[in-house]
Design a protein around this motif. Sequence first.
Motif, short mmCIF file in Angstrom:
data_model
loop_
_atom_site.label_atom_id
_atom_site.label_comp_id
_atom_site.label_asym_id
_atom_site.label_seq_id
_atom_site.Cartn_x
_atom_site.Cartn_y
_atom_site.Cartn_z
N THR A 93 12.13 67.00 44.38
CA THR A 93 11.99 65.59 44.45
C THR A 93 12.29 64.81 43.53
OG1 THR A 93 10.34 66.35 46.23
CG2 THR A 93 10.22 64.06 45.60
N TYR A 94 11.94 65.19 42.18
CA TYR A 94 12.24 64.45 40.89
C TYR A 94 13.09 65.05 39.89
CZ TYR A 94 7.92 62.78 43.03
OH TYR A 94 6.74 62.10 43.64
N SER A 95 13.58 64.30 39.13
CA SER A 95 14.75 64.72 38.27
C SER A 95 13.94 65.95 37.29
CB SER A 95 15.33 63.80 37.30
OG SER A 95 14.55 62.80 36.58
N PHE A 96 12.66 65.56 36.79
CA PHE A 96 12.06 66.59 35.87
C PHE A 96 11.67 67.90 36.28
CE2 PHE A 96 8.44 64.12 37.91
CZ PHE A 96 7.71 65.08 38.33
N GLN A 97 12.21 68.18 37.70
CA GLN A 97 11.77 69.55 37.96
C GLN A 97 12.93 70.38 37.64
OE1 GLN A 97 10.99 67.93 42.21
NE2 GLN A 97 9.79 69.89 42.27
N SER A 98 14.10 69.88 37.04
CA SER A 98 15.18 70.65 36.33
C SER A 98 15.62 70.07 35.11
CB SER A 98 16.43 70.40 37.38
OG SER A 98 16.83 69.13 37.49
N GLY A 99 15.31 68.81 34.63
CA GLY A 99 15.67 68.30 33.61
C GLY A 99 14.74 68.41 32.61
N VAL A 100 15.20 68.44 31.15
CA VAL A 100 14.28 68.44 29.89
C VAL A 100 14.00 67.23 29.62
CG1 VAL A 100 13.96 69.33 27.54
CG2 VAL A 100 15.16 70.78 29.39
N GLU A 101 12.72 66.69 29.40
CA GLU A 101 12.38 65.32 29.15
C GLU A 101 12.11 64.68 27.74
OE1 GLU A 101 8.85 62.03 30.42
OE2 GLU A 101 9.16 63.80 31.57
N MET A 102 12.68 64.07 27.10
CA MET A 102 12.24 63.26 25.89
C MET A 102 11.26 62.26 26.48
SD MET A 102 14.12 61.08 22.95
CE MET A 102 13.30 60.54 21.43
N GLN A 103 9.92 62.18 26.22
CA GLN A 103 8.95 61.15 26.54
C GLN A 103 9.15 59.78 25.98
OE1 GLN A 103 6.89 60.90 28.91
NE2 GLN A 103 4.62 60.44 28.22
N ILE A 104 8.96 58.59 26.34
CA ILE A 104 8.90 57.47 25.99
C ILE A 104 7.62 56.75 26.61
CG2 ILE A 104 11.30 57.24 25.61
CD1 ILE A 104 11.56 55.53 28.08
N ALA A 105 6.84 56.27 25.62
CA ALA A 105 5.61 55.57 26.15
C ALA A 105 5.14 54.74 25.22
CB ALA A 105 4.84 56.82 26.23
N PRO A 131 5.98 65.49 14.86
CA PRO A 131 5.12 65.53 13.57
C PRO A 131 4.64 64.22 13.14
CG PRO A 131 7.49 65.58 12.98
CD PRO A 131 7.52 65.41 14.48
N TYR A 132 4.97 62.94 13.63
CA TYR A 132 4.25 61.77 13.54
C TYR A 132 4.68 60.92 14.41
CZ TYR A 132 9.05 62.65 11.26
OH TYR A 132 10.29 62.85 11.16
N GLU A 133 4.09 59.66 14.59
CA GLU A 133 4.37 58.51 15.49
C GLU A 133 5.20 57.69 14.84
OE1 GLU A 133 2.68 59.00 18.09
OE2 GLU A 133 0.65 59.97 17.65
N SER A 134 6.29 57.24 15.85
CA SER A 134 7.29 56.43 15.23
C SER A 134 7.56 55.53 16.47
CB SER A 134 8.55 57.35 14.93
OG SER A 134 8.91 58.02 16.24
N VAL A 135 6.96 55.33 17.33
CA VAL A 135 7.19 54.29 18.50
C VAL A 135 6.71 52.96 18.30
CG1 VAL A 135 4.93 54.72 19.64
CG2 VAL A 135 7.09 53.94 21.08
N ARG A 136 7.31 51.92 18.54
CA ARG A 136 7.11 50.45 18.41
C ARG A 136 6.26 49.92 19.41
NH1 ARG A 136 13.23 49.54 16.39
NH2 ARG A 136 12.95 50.36 14.37
N GLU A 137 5.39 48.94 18.91
CA GLU A 137 4.62 48.53 19.87
C GLU A 137 5.02 47.88 21.24
OE1 GLU A 137 1.45 44.42 19.70
OE2 GLU A 137 2.58 44.96 18.04
N ALA A 138 4.33 47.97 22.40
CA ALA A 138 5.06 47.73 23.58
C ALA A 138 5.62 46.21 23.55
CB ALA A 138 3.92 47.62 24.88
#
Length: 222
Positions: A93-105, A131-138
């Motif tokens: 039903t979903y792409s993640f059932q076969s694909g490998v995911e890079m999470q973005i959040a 190993p560390y956080e590198s995402v920017r603020e929403a």
Amino acid sequence: LSAQERAEGWQLLFDGHSLKGWHGYNQKGTGKDWSVVDGTIRLERGHDGDLKDFQDLITDASYANYDLRLEWKMSPCADAGVLFNVHETPADTYSFQSGVEMQIADLACTVPDSRVLYERSGDMFDLYAAPYESVREAGQWNQIEIRVDHGHVQFVQNGHTTVDTTLWDVAWKARVAQTKFAHWPNFARFHEGHIALQGTEDKGENGQPIHLWFRDIRIKRL
């Protein structure tokens, strides 16, 4: 693309004006919650609704070995993913059932994902933690890169390497065997496939529409 980028083999996956080259997972067209606004691919959806309207967006073409780069931003508390080696099959039903995911959040308030190792932005979802956080603020743009080269996979977020691993070797199979993916027959089975932009996560600020934006999506085959 500049003349040098074209000479190096880079191609645009998004023309900035239309969703040409993309379709919804197991769909002929794209869901109504996806649109092109101000040179970006935008998803605007609520916490409820019909799957067909926000089903994950995937490339028409399949890819095996490549360097993928794009930029994304999202509304507060939201999350999504960019997936690769996705295959379409009526059994999934979903792409993640076969694909490998890079999470973005959004790190600040995505619950529970941003409180859990292996589920934060830049992680290989449920498999490898950054190993560390590198995402920017929403609301701010983030730059990511997914490089896939004969099983060697690297994730880069805002200039920081967050994952560097190898698929399909003994260590990979042992790691997958300890996760929910062990029970998914098509997960990471394929050595090539579509690239997907996830639209099916319903997290975000309570009562507020969920917004995702993607731009500058480019790929270079290796």
